[in-house]
Every structure is written in structure tokens, then in C-alpha cells.
Design an enzyme around this catalytic site. Structure first.
Site, PDB file in Angstrom:
ATOM      1  N   CYS A  12       8.582   4.194  -7.365  1.00  0.00           N
ATOM      2  CA  CYS A  12       7.710   3.708  -6.287  1.00  0.00           C
ATOM      3  C   CYS A  12       8.105   2.255  -5.995  1.00  0.00           C
ATOM      4  O   CYS A  12       8.895   1.656  -6.735  1.00  0.00           O
ATOM      5  CB  CYS A  12       6.262   3.749  -6.761  1.00  0.00           C
ATOM      6  SG  CYS A  12       6.030   2.744  -8.249  1.00  0.00           S
ATOM      7  N   GLU A 126      -2.449  -1.277 -18.057  1.00  0.00           N
ATOM      8  CA  GLU A 126      -3.043  -1.663 -16.767  1.00  0.00           C
ATOM      9  C   GLU A 126      -4.559  -1.844 -16.913  1.00  0.00           C
ATOM     10  O   GLU A 126      -5.146  -2.774 -16.348  1.00  0.00           O
ATOM     11  CB  GLU A 126      -2.743  -0.607 -15.689  1.00  0.00           C
ATOM     12  CG  GLU A 126      -3.332  -1.038 -14.357  1.00  0.00           C
ATOM     13  CD  GLU A 126      -3.224   0.006 -13.260  1.00  0.00           C
ATOM     14  OE1 GLU A 126      -2.207   0.721 -13.209  1.00  0.00           O
ATOM     15  OE2 GLU A 126      -4.172   0.112 -12.462  1.00  0.00           O
ATOM     16  N   CYS A 194      -3.429   3.978  -4.793  1.00  0.00           N
ATOM     17  CA  CYS A 194      -1.976   3.800  -4.733  1.00  0.00           C
ATOM     18  C   CYS A 194      -1.316   4.955  -3.976  1.00  0.00           C
ATOM     19  O   CYS A 194      -1.455   6.114  -4.346  1.00  0.00           O
ATOM     20  CB  CYS A 194      -1.420   3.713  -6.153  1.00  0.00           C
ATOM     21  SG  CYS A 194       0.349   3.933  -6.169  1.00  0.00           S
ATOM     22  N   ASN A 224       1.322   8.230 -15.120  1.00  0.00           N
ATOM     23  CA  ASN A 224       1.454   9.034 -13.894  1.00  0.00           C
ATOM     24  C   ASN A 224       2.355  10.249 -14.107  1.00  0.00           C
ATOM     25  O   ASN A 224       2.150  11.295 -13.489  1.00  0.00           O
ATOM     26  CB  ASN A 224       1.881   8.159 -12.717  1.00  0.00           C
ATOM     27  CG  ASN A 224       3.342   7.813 -12.737  1.00  0.00           C
ATOM     28  OD1 ASN A 224       4.161   8.575 -12.230  1.00  0.00           O
ATOM     29  ND2 ASN A 224       3.697   6.690 -13.333  1.00  0.00           N
ATOM     30  N   SER A 266       8.014   5.822 -12.632  1.00  0.00           N
ATOM     31  CA  SER A 266       8.884   4.894 -13.372  1.00  0.00           C
ATOM     32  C   SER A 266      10.197   5.545 -13.816  1.00  0.00           C
ATOM     33  O   SER A 266      10.960   4.943 -14.568  1.00  0.00           O
ATOM     34  CB  SER A 266       8.123   4.339 -14.579  1.00  0.00           C
ATOM     35  OG  SER A 266       7.400   5.354 -15.219  1.00  0.00           O
TER      36      SER A 266
HETATM   37  S1  SF4 Z   1       0.335   0.852  -8.480  1.00  0.00           S
HETATM   38 FE1  SF4 Z   1       1.800   1.646  -9.995  1.00  0.00          FE
HETATM   39  S2  SF4 Z   1       2.457   3.631  -9.183  1.00  0.00           S
HETATM   40 FE2  SF4 Z   1       1.467   2.501  -7.481  1.00  0.00          FE
HETATM   41  S3  SF4 Z   1       3.145   1.437  -6.395  1.00  0.00           S
HETATM   42 FE3  SF4 Z   1       2.332   0.035  -7.950  1.00  0.00          FE
HETATM   43  S4  SF4 Z   1       3.597   0.366  -9.764  1.00  0.00           S
HETATM   44 FE4  SF4 Z   1       3.904   2.106  -8.425  1.00  0.00          FE
END
Ligand code: SF4
Length: 308
Positions: A12, A126, A194, A224, A266
């Protein structure tokens, strides 16, 4: 064997940006560059950056004085930022802008006097970062049972925010339970979730309609990627999470005519190619990419890395 690739899959924009921050820092300042926590949850990515001179640590105490330090895409608590500042470490923050947005939402709700509920997985970096960014206590809920167990008065002013790697689908039952329980509750716009998480989950659902087995390329500690595998299983398709082609078990494919492949946010595409190669060693394969949502989101790099 037919092989279908989910679209979109893999990297992403937040992951692309985080990796680029480490690479550019290595170019600009020279190795070593210290990275707090795995920059993204993928061993291949981490090993490639290690080979270029990145050193991964879990705690800032492991970073020598004045060494260039990168915070991972997952974000960090304020205490970590403060520790880095107190030590005078030059920091590049690779926190995904969408994670920062969640931090800001949380701060805003708290400044309005609301009790903050975070929907997420305990112990995920996170979640720890988000809980440590807002100036006050956060109630973490992982499922609807946790909502039922909340002891706040039902008319208390409450607000919720969510871990970014959960999608609209993941959180809707928990949000509904919160809304049913509390009379004065606010939350972010559903469109704030997201985009990458939602798109990858929708794509794996589309993929599941065509295949007998789903292979999710991703790391075991990637939230994820695990969720993508769970979705495949939930819709009734045998689904396996594998780091790369070496983990492919031919027994999984015994009765399969069509195999689907996707990859967590990732996981680099080179690992998808590695899995396809492993399939080719079992028998001839035809690979097709499913039509899917096109993504063209890019996040800006920190100014200190783009200035000439
Ligand atoms: S929140 Fe996490 S999954 Fe979404 S764009 Fe950002 S890094 Fe990627």
C-alpha cells in the site's frame, strides 16, 4: 492449474513510503540508520534493508547517541517521541499518514471531553502507538463482548476510533454494538477507514468466488495479512498464510483446479512471484490477474529527504 491474482494486493502507499524513507535515509546519511521496530511487518523487506545498512531495534535505548532513527509505519507513542527528542536523536517519522490521521481524530475527540474507545488488537504496535499518542486513558475493545463489558454509563460522551488494518467489514458489528449501548457516541466517517485494507479485503472476497484454495502471501505477525486469510476461510475457501514459496505445501492443492493468490499490504510482489514459481514446480500453471480497483494514492516523503 489456473492461478488467479487478486487485484489490488500487496504494498500500500503507506508501506511504499516507509520503505522509501529508510532507503533514502541510507543514501543521504549513509549506514547505519536505526529503525525502531520492523519498518513494516515483512521479514524479506527487513532483511533487504538490513543488507543495505539498516539496524532494527525494539527500544530507543539500543540507538547510539546522534544516530539517524526512523519510526516504523505503525506509529509510536508520545513517550517514544519524547525520549528521542530528549536524547537529541535525528528522527525520520515513517508513520503512515493514515495512522497519524487516527491519532489526530483521537486527540480531537478527547479534547472535546469524550471517553475514547479504540477498536483494535491488543499488543499490536499500531494500537500501542495510538494509545500512547492521545493524552488520556483509552478503552481498547477487540470484539462485541468487550463492548458489553464496558462499564461506562450509557449516556457518557463516547467516541471511537479504529486500528487502520481493520476494515469497514471487520468493525461494523463492534461499531453497531457501541452505538446500541451508548446514546452520545461519535466516530469517524466510514470513508476515513484505510483505503488499502478495505480494497485488499474486497479483492480477496472477489477472488474467493473463483478458486478452491487461497494463498495469502504475508508475514505471520502482519495483522492485515492474517485478516485476508481469515476472510478466505470465513467465505468457505481453504486459505493459507505463507511467507514465500518455500512454505507452500503441495497437499493443500491436491483437489484444487484453481488457486488464488493475494498479498498483505506489507508483502512485496517478488514474494508473490516466488509463490507462483513454487506452484510451477508442482505442475503447469496459467496466471491471470483479476480486474479490480486501481489504486493511485501516493504519500509525500518527509521534507528533509526530498530537499535537494
Ligand atoms: S494505514 Fe497501514 S495498510 Fe493503510 S495505507 Fe497506511 S500503512 Fe498501508
Amino acid at each position: 492449474m489456473e492461478v488467479y491474482l487478486a487485484q489490488p494486493r500487496g504494498f500500500c502507499a503507506g508501506v511504499v513510503r516507509a520503505i522509501e524513507i529508510v532507503e533514502r535515509a541510507l543514501e543521504k546519511y549513509g549506514p547505519p540508520v536505526y529503525v525502531r521496530h520492523e519498518i513494516v511487518h515483512n521479514k524479506y523487506v527487513v532483511e533487504s534493508l538490513k543488507a543495505k545498512g539498516a539496524i532494527f531495534v525494539e527500544d530507543l535505548s539500543e540507538v547510539p547517541p546522534l544516530a539517524v532513527t526512523v519510526f516504523s509505519a505503525h506509529g509510536v507513542a508520545r513517550s517514544v517521541e519524547e525520549e528521542a527528542a530528549a536524547r537529541g536523536l535525528p528522527v525520520l517519522n515513517a508513520t503512515c499518514p493514515l495512522v497519524t490521521k487516527v491519532h489526530n481524530q483521537g486527540k480531537r475527540y478527547m479534547s472535546k471531553g469524550r471517553t475514547l474507545v479504540l477498536i483494535g488488537h491488543a499488543g499490536h504496535p499500531e494500537v500501542e502507538g495510538t494509545m500512547g499518542q492521545v493524552p488520556g486513558p483509552v478503552l481498547l475493545v477487540q470484539d462485541v463482548d468487550d463492548v458489553a463489558a464496558l462499564t461506562l454509563p450509557t449516556d457518557a460522551p463516547v467516541a471511537y476510533i479504529t486500528q487502520t488494518t481493520l476494515s469497514v467489514d471487520d468493525t461494523k458489528d463492534i461499531i453497531a454494538a457501541l452505538q446500541a449501548k451508548f446514546t452520545d457516541i461519535q466516530g469517524p466517517d466510514i470513508r476515513d477507514i484505510c483505503y488499502a485494507t478495505q480494497n485488499r479485503q474486497s479483492a480477496v472476497r472477489d477472488l474467493s468466488k473463483l478458486v478452491d484454495v487461497i494463498l495469502v502471501v504475508g508475514a505471520a505477525n502482519s495483522s492485515n495479512s492474517n485478516r485476508l486469510r481469515e476472510i478466505g476461510t470465513e467465505v468457505g475457501v481453504a486459505s493459507y498464510l505463507i511467507a514465500d514459496g518455500s512454505e507452500l505445501n503441495p497437499d493443500w492443492l491436491k483437489d484444487a483446479k484453481a488457486v488464488g493468490i493475494t498479498a498483505g499490504a506489507s508483502a512485496p510482489e517478488v514474494l508473490v512471484d516466488d509463490v507462483i514459481e513454487a506452484l510451477r514446480r508442482i505442475g503447469p500453471v496459467t496466471v491471470s490477474v483479476l480486474p479490480g480497483r486501481e489504486e493511485n494514492i501516493e504519500f509525500r516523503l518527509p521534507a528533509e529527504l526530498t530537499a535537494g
